[in-house]
Design a protein around this motif. Structure first.
Motif, short mmCIF file in Angstrom:
data_model
loop_
_atom_site.label_atom_id
_atom_site.label_comp_id
_atom_site.label_asym_id
_atom_site.label_seq_id
_atom_site.Cartn_x
_atom_site.Cartn_y
_atom_site.Cartn_z
N VAL A 28 -44.45 48.88 7.44
CA VAL A 28 -45.17 49.09 6.18
C VAL A 28 -45.74 47.77 5.69
CG1 VAL A 28 -44.96 49.88 3.79
CG2 VAL A 28 -43.68 51.03 5.59
N ARG A 29 -46.98 47.77 5.25
CA ARG A 29 -47.60 46.59 4.67
C ARG A 29 -46.84 46.16 3.42
NH1 ARG A 29 -50.82 43.79 8.11
NH2 ARG A 29 -52.61 45.02 8.84
N GLY A 30 -46.81 44.87 3.15
CA GLY A 30 -46.10 44.34 2.00
C GLY A 30 -46.57 44.92 0.68
N ARG A 31 -47.89 45.12 0.54
CA ARG A 31 -48.41 45.63 -0.73
C ARG A 31 -47.94 47.07 -0.97
NH1 ARG A 31 -52.91 45.02 2.56
NH2 ARG A 31 -53.92 46.94 3.28
N LEU A 32 -47.72 47.83 0.11
CA LEU A 32 -47.23 49.19 -0.05
C LEU A 32 -45.76 49.16 -0.46
CD1 LEU A 32 -48.10 52.13 0.20
CD2 LEU A 32 -47.38 52.09 2.59
N ARG A 36 -43.27 50.32 -4.49
CA ARG A 36 -42.00 51.04 -4.59
C ARG A 36 -42.19 52.55 -4.41
NH1 ARG A 36 -39.00 47.89 -9.66
NH2 ARG A 36 -39.05 45.83 -8.70
N TYR A 37 -43.14 52.89 -3.59
CA TYR A 37 -43.41 54.30 -3.29
C TYR A 37 -42.75 54.62 -1.97
CZ TYR A 37 -46.13 58.64 -3.32
OH TYR A 37 -46.51 59.95 -3.36
N THR A 38 -41.62 55.29 -2.02
CA THR A 38 -40.82 55.50 -0.83
C THR A 38 -41.58 56.36 0.18
OG1 THR A 38 -38.81 55.39 -2.15
CG2 THR A 38 -38.63 56.35 0.04
N LEU A 39 -41.68 55.84 1.38
CA LEU A 39 -42.33 56.57 2.45
C LEU A 39 -41.35 57.58 3.03
CD1 LEU A 39 -45.00 56.65 4.02
CD2 LEU A 39 -44.04 54.96 5.58
N LEU A 40 -41.78 58.84 3.18
CA LEU A 40 -40.89 59.91 3.61
C LEU A 40 -41.37 60.53 4.91
CD1 LEU A 40 -40.42 61.82 0.21
CD2 LEU A 40 -38.91 60.09 1.22
N VAL A 41 -40.44 61.07 5.66
CA VAL A 41 -40.80 61.89 6.81
C VAL A 41 -41.63 63.07 6.31
CG1 VAL A 41 -39.89 63.44 8.58
CG2 VAL A 41 -38.80 61.21 8.20
N GLY A 42 -42.75 63.31 6.97
CA GLY A 42 -43.67 64.35 6.53
C GLY A 42 -44.88 63.80 5.81
N ASP A 43 -44.82 62.55 5.38
CA ASP A 43 -45.97 61.94 4.72
C ASP A 43 -47.13 61.78 5.70
OD1 ASP A 43 -45.58 61.46 1.96
OD2 ASP A 43 -44.21 59.80 2.40
N ARG A 44 -48.32 62.06 5.24
CA ARG A 44 -49.52 61.78 6.00
C ARG A 44 -50.04 60.42 5.54
NH1 ARG A 44 -50.79 66.12 8.94
NH2 ARG A 44 -49.94 68.13 8.27
N VAL A 45 -50.35 59.56 6.51
CA VAL A 45 -50.63 58.16 6.19
C VAL A 45 -51.87 57.66 6.94
CG1 VAL A 45 -48.19 57.65 5.76
CG2 VAL A 45 -49.11 57.33 8.07
N PRO A 66 -32.79 66.79 1.09
CA PRO A 66 -33.20 65.76 2.03
C PRO A 66 -34.53 65.11 1.63
CG PRO A 66 -33.66 67.92 2.93
CD PRO A 66 -32.90 68.15 1.67
N ALA A 67 -34.70 63.84 1.98
CA ALA A 67 -35.88 63.07 1.59
C ALA A 67 -37.01 63.36 2.56
CB ALA A 67 -35.54 61.58 1.57
N VAL A 68 -37.84 64.32 2.21
CA VAL A 68 -38.94 64.76 3.06
C VAL A 68 -40.13 65.13 2.17
CG1 VAL A 68 -37.53 65.57 5.00
CG2 VAL A 68 -37.95 67.09 3.07
#
Length: 288
Positions: A28-32, A36-45, A66-68
């Motif tokens: 993950v890029r530092g600015r992301l 503090r936006y938690t990246l989750l399984v299922g996220d489209r990026v 679960p965190a999805v």
């Protein structure tokens, strides 16, 4: 910029699957991170050629545990026996999924071990309006019905450990080779075999998530006002409540309590509602 879907998060790396099926190891890029936006399984990026996730596309929905993210439905799996169904925990899981506004299908696994109590529970939740599928990997029951339910959707499998989620997924697609575990003889609960939420392709249009088993749930973001709406059978009874809002607890004229007395609302569901309501109130007291 490339677009893909996060299929796994492990040891600080995010594995992103592109539309052609290739999986890319990304950081993950530092600015992301700073957002503090938690990246989750299922996220489209959006991700770069050099293996960095640049941004997260807007989500359809998400769950904390679960965190999805971006789920079309949840298959809530419990076992007929081994381990026995903890109905309070089961209702807590249903409330959590209802709160996330994600359609839920109940799967009673190990149905070859079902008894009269299991059959009563199935009838109870079908009466409420939930779709219930009965499955058994041992006698190969209900697997085709389950597979058709998954077709064309992103589905999260959730539920306590030891109920056979991984075995079900292996039965649907043997190439998955999920690790399975027996139920502990000492505590009569399953051992945790799934360590991380992961997204797998069942076919070109169907994805499934295997999520870690869990048994502790918090309702920090569920308000007392919101809670009654998470019990769908309460809705038709609330027109007979004298007060608005009515918390269906100590109010003298309450349509929900009357429906419980008349057998229209199941007592076990109402008791679960009161238990969750008390838990929310206690959490609010501790946070003051």
């Amino acid at each position: 910029m490339n677009i893909g879907i996060v299929v796994k998060n492990m040891n600080g790396y995010f594995y992103v699957q592109s539309p052609d099926g290739e999986v890319h190891e990304c950081k993950v890029r530092g600015r992301l991170k700073q957002n503090r936006y938690t990246l989750l399984v299922g996220d489209r990026v959006h991700y770069s050629e050099d293996g960095f996730i640049e941004s997260i596309l807007p989500r359809i929905n998400s769950m904390v545990r679960p965190a999805v993210a971006n789920i079309d439905q949840v298959i809530l799996v419990v076992a007929a026996h081994e381990p026995d169904i903890n109905e309070l925990l089961f209702n807590k899981l249903l409330v959590m999924i209802e709160h996330a506004d994600i359609p839920v299908v109940i799967c009673i696994n190990k149905c070859d071990l079902a008894d009269e109590n299991t059959r009563e529970l199935v009838d109870r939740y079908q009466t409420i309006g939930y779709t219930v599928i009965r499955t058994s990997t041992y006698v190969k029951e209900g697997l085709e019905e389950l597979r058709s339910t998954l077709e064309g959707k992103i589905t999260a499998f959730a539920g306590p450990s030891g109920v056979g989620k991984s075995s079900l997924l292996n039965a649907l697609e043997p190439n998955f080779a999920f690790q399975t575990g027996d139920v502990s003889d000492k505590i009569k609960r399953g051992r945790h075999t799934t360590r991380h939420a992961s997204l797998f392709s069942l076919n070109e249009e169907s994805f499934i998530m295997d999520t870690p088993g869990f048994s502790a749930i918090e309702f920090n973001d569920v308000s007392l006002e919101r809670l009654p709406s998470l019990f769908p059978e309460f809705l038709s009874c609330e027109v007979d409540c004298k007060f608005s809002p009515c918390y269906h607890d100590k109010e003298p004229v309450c349509g929900v309590k009357q429906a419980v007395d008349n057998g229209v609302v199941f007592l076990s569901r109402y008791e679960a509602y009161l238990a969750i309501r008390e838990e929310i109130m206690n959490q609010k007291k501790r946070s003051r």
